[in-house]
Design a protein around this motif. Sequence first.
Motif, PDB file in Angstrom:
ATOM      1  N   GLU A 268      14.130   3.430  15.976  1.00  0.00           N
ATOM      2  CA  GLU A 268      13.452   2.645  17.009  1.00  0.00           C
ATOM      3  C   GLU A 268      12.762   1.422  16.411  1.00  0.00           C
ATOM      4  O   GLU A 268      12.864   0.313  16.942  1.00  0.00           O
ATOM      5  N   LEU A 269      12.049   1.629  15.293  1.00  0.00           N
ATOM      6  CA  LEU A 269      11.369   0.515  14.650  1.00  0.00           C
ATOM      7  C   LEU A 269      12.366  -0.507  14.117  1.00  0.00           C
ATOM      8  O   LEU A 269      12.160  -1.724  14.240  1.00  0.00           O
ATOM      9  N   GLU A 270      13.441  -0.032  13.518  1.00  0.00           N
ATOM     10  CA  GLU A 270      14.424  -0.966  12.957  1.00  0.00           C
ATOM     11  C   GLU A 270      15.139  -1.760  14.044  1.00  0.00           C
ATOM     12  O   GLU A 270      15.498  -2.926  13.823  1.00  0.00           O
ATOM     13  N   ALA A 271      15.352  -1.175  15.211  1.00  0.00           N
ATOM     14  CA  ALA A 271      15.949  -1.919  16.325  1.00  0.00           C
ATOM     15  C   ALA A 271      15.037  -3.073  16.755  1.00  0.00           C
ATOM     16  O   ALA A 271      15.503  -4.197  17.001  1.00  0.00           O
ATOM     17  N   LYS A 272      13.740  -2.810  16.825  1.00  0.00           N
ATOM     18  CA  LYS A 272      12.779  -3.858  17.176  1.00  0.00           C
ATOM     19  C   LYS A 272      12.713  -4.928  16.077  1.00  0.00           C
ATOM     20  O   LYS A 272      12.563  -6.121  16.367  1.00  0.00           O
TER      21      LYS A 272
ATOM     22  N   TYR B 270       1.277   4.640  12.742  1.00  0.00           N
ATOM     23  CA  TYR B 270       2.068   3.473  12.372  1.00  0.00           C
ATOM     24  C   TYR B 270       2.585   2.715  13.582  1.00  0.00           C
ATOM     25  O   TYR B 270       2.628   1.476  13.576  1.00  0.00           O
ATOM     26  N   ALA B 271       2.990   3.426  14.623  1.00  0.00           N
ATOM     27  CA  ALA B 271       3.428   2.728  15.831  1.00  0.00           C
ATOM     28  C   ALA B 271       2.288   1.891  16.406  1.00  0.00           C
ATOM     29  O   ALA B 271       2.480   0.721  16.794  1.00  0.00           O
ATOM     30  N   LYS B 272       1.097   2.486  16.460  1.00  0.00           N
ATOM     31  CA  LYS B 272      -0.070   1.776  16.993  1.00  0.00           C
ATOM     32  C   LYS B 272      -0.417   0.560  16.131  1.00  0.00           C
ATOM     33  O   LYS B 272      -0.720  -0.524  16.654  1.00  0.00           O
ATOM     34  N   ASN B 273      -0.349   0.732  14.816  1.00  0.00           N
ATOM     35  CA  ASN B 273      -0.700  -0.362  13.920  1.00  0.00           C
ATOM     36  C   ASN B 273       0.305  -1.505  14.022  1.00  0.00           C
ATOM     37  O   ASN B 273      -0.080  -2.690  14.065  1.00  0.00           O
ATOM     38  N   VAL B 274       1.589  -1.187  14.067  1.00  0.00           N
ATOM     39  CA  VAL B 274       2.612  -2.224  14.190  1.00  0.00           C
ATOM     40  C   VAL B 274       2.453  -2.969  15.513  1.00  0.00           C
ATOM     41  O   VAL B 274       2.555  -4.209  15.562  1.00  0.00           O
ATOM     42  N   ASP B 275       2.177  -2.254  16.591  1.00  0.00           N
ATOM     43  CA  ASP B 275       1.976  -2.909  17.890  1.00  0.00           C
ATOM     44  C   ASP B 275       0.793  -3.865  17.843  1.00  0.00           C
ATOM     45  O   ASP B 275       0.858  -4.995  18.362  1.00  0.00           O
ATOM     46  N   TRP B 276      -0.315  -3.425  17.219  1.00  0.00           N
ATOM     47  CA  TRP B 276      -1.498  -4.286  17.136  1.00  0.00           C
ATOM     48  C   TRP B 276      -1.221  -5.523  16.292  1.00  0.00           C
ATOM     49  O   TRP B 276      -1.543  -6.653  16.690  1.00  0.00           O
TER      50      TRP B 276
ATOM     51  N   SER C 280       6.112  -3.321   9.832  1.00  0.00           N
ATOM     52  CA  SER C 280       7.092  -2.373  10.350  1.00  0.00           C
ATOM     53  C   SER C 280       8.167  -2.097   9.303  1.00  0.00           C
ATOM     54  O   SER C 280       8.558  -0.939   9.071  1.00  0.00           O
ATOM     55  N   MET C 281       8.641  -3.149   8.626  1.00  0.00           N
ATOM     56  CA  MET C 281       9.627  -2.974   7.557  1.00  0.00           C
ATOM     57  C   MET C 281       9.054  -2.176   6.386  1.00  0.00           C
ATOM     58  O   MET C 281       9.756  -1.377   5.761  1.00  0.00           O
ATOM     59  N   HIS C 282       7.776  -2.384   6.107  1.00  0.00           N
ATOM     60  CA  HIS C 282       7.137  -1.598   5.050  1.00  0.00           C
ATOM     61  C   HIS C 282       7.196  -0.111   5.385  1.00  0.00           C
ATOM     62  O   HIS C 282       7.528   0.722   4.530  1.00  0.00           O
ATOM     63  N   ARG C 283       6.892   0.215   6.644  1.00  0.00           N
ATOM     64  CA  ARG C 283       6.880   1.624   7.036  1.00  0.00           C
ATOM     65  C   ARG C 283       8.289   2.233   6.953  1.00  0.00           C
ATOM     66  O   ARG C 283       8.481   3.279   6.343  1.00  0.00           O
ATOM     67  N   THR C 284       9.258   1.580   7.559  1.00  0.00           N
ATOM     68  CA  THR C 284      10.609   2.146   7.540  1.00  0.00           C
ATOM     69  C   THR C 284      11.179   2.139   6.130  1.00  0.00           C
ATOM     70  O   THR C 284      11.952   3.031   5.759  1.00  0.00           O
ATOM     71  N   GLY C 285      10.771   1.158   5.331  1.00  0.00           N
ATOM     72  CA  GLY C 285      11.214   1.138   3.940  1.00  0.00           C
ATOM     73  C   GLY C 285      10.694   2.329   3.147  1.00  0.00           C
ATOM     74  O   GLY C 285      11.414   2.897   2.312  1.00  0.00           O
TER      75      GLY C 285
ATOM     76  N   LEU D   3      13.277  -9.135  16.342  1.00  0.00           N
ATOM     77  CA  LEU D   3      12.358 -10.147  15.832  1.00  0.00           C
ATOM     78  C   LEU D   3      13.019 -11.026  14.779  1.00  0.00           C
ATOM     79  O   LEU D   3      12.810 -12.246  14.748  1.00  0.00           O
ATOM     80  N   LYS D   4      13.826 -10.435  13.902  1.00  0.00           N
ATOM     81  CA  LYS D   4      14.524 -11.222  12.884  1.00  0.00           C
ATOM     82  C   LYS D   4      15.408 -12.285  13.533  1.00  0.00           C
ATOM     83  O   LYS D   4      15.415 -13.454  13.105  1.00  0.00           O
ATOM     84  N   LYS D   5      16.151 -11.902  14.554  1.00  0.00           N
ATOM     85  CA  LYS D   5      17.027 -12.853  15.250  1.00  0.00           C
ATOM     86  C   LYS D   5      16.223 -13.972  15.893  1.00  0.00           C
ATOM     87  O   LYS D   5      16.618 -15.146  15.849  1.00  0.00           O
ATOM     88  N   SER D   6      15.089 -13.610  16.463  1.00  0.00           N
ATOM     89  CA  SER D   6      14.245 -14.612  17.112  1.00  0.00           C
ATOM     90  C   SER D   6      13.712 -15.632  16.102  1.00  0.00           C
ATOM     91  O   SER D   6      13.757 -16.837  16.334  1.00  0.00           O
ATOM     92  N   PHE D   7      13.215 -15.150  14.948  1.00  0.00           N
ATOM     93  CA  PHE D   7      12.698 -16.052  13.922  1.00  0.00           C
ATOM     94  C   PHE D   7      13.825 -16.868  13.286  1.00  0.00           C
ATOM     95  O   PHE D   7      13.675 -18.072  13.033  1.00  0.00           O
ATOM     96  N   ALA D   8      14.969 -16.221  13.005  1.00  0.00           N
ATOM     97  CA  ALA D   8      16.075 -16.902  12.334  1.00  0.00           C
ATOM     98  C   ALA D   8      16.673 -17.994  13.205  1.00  0.00           C
ATOM     99  O   ALA D   8      17.193 -19.002  12.693  1.00  0.00           O
ATOM    100  N   ALA D   9      16.613 -17.827  14.541  1.00  0.00           N
ATOM    101  CA  ALA D   9      17.141 -18.856  15.447  1.00  0.00           C
ATOM    102  C   ALA D   9      16.355 -20.162  15.316  1.00  0.00           C
ATOM    103  O   ALA D   9      16.899 -21.248  15.565  1.00  0.00           O
TER     104      ALA D   9
END
Length: 273
Positions: free
Chosen positions: A142-146, A89-95, A108-113, A150-156
């Motif tokens: 770790e995934l949720e921190a990332k 999952y880490a590899k897939n989210v990075d790709w 990433s949210m799907h995985r942590t969810g 990203l959420k903050k970046s998109f929401a801005a």
Amino acid sequence: MVIRELKDGRSYVSSQEDHAELSAQFAAHWGNNRFSKLRPYKTMVFATTYHDSGYREWEGNPPMNIDKGRPYAHREDIPSFEEIELKAYAKNVDWLTSQDPYAGLLVSMHRTGLWHNRYNIFTEPAGRLRERSQAVQNAKKELEAKQEELKKSFAAKDPGFINELSYNYTVLQIFDLLSLYFCCDGYASETEFKEYAIAPVRISYDSDETVRLTIRPNGAGAVAMDPYPFDISPVRFSARARIVAPPKEKSEAACIDAYHKAARQLLTFEVSA
């Protein structure tokens, strides 16, 4: 592997990418005069297509459930699987993030969810919370921190982004659940489906109105949905599967041989209003 067992001992075996590709078909057709068409459409179909990827090396030669003569199913206890799962999952989210950061965020949210009962967004179907290892808890943090970055970046850049993301996360879970229903969970018999429901389902990006999405059997290989969420009716969806028969010899080698030699088949379902 996503597996449906038949009464004669054979099994329909689909890879995670087979299952996800079926999910993407639902995404492609989602939306009509009542349900919102997905936005951004290409990102949503892309994310759904690859929401469970990362297992190619593992699924190329999967460990076998020797007693059942087939690979392990995704809900079975697979020996030494946790480390493989976390890396996959880490590899897939990075790709995904390198290709489309929005898609990477959703997956990433799907995985942590999934590690948290899909964040308890549904009352139907009933989920289950279970204790997770420390390694999983650490990966989730770790995934949720990332994700938050990203959420903050998109929401801005877009004040409506968090609302849109909430809708898109929910429908991704719906596509995942529908695919599992058609691949393995939804059968009353070998040809007939059983009644099923997903709730609450939000119908629009621009409204908080929700419905109970019901699925009812409608003859062999067919169901009716109410309210109907797709763009055409009826619509046919297909999933790829192997038809695996357990070998006479109960050994890893015999099971692997049966798996690789198994006939491939397209399982096709009709959905109508």
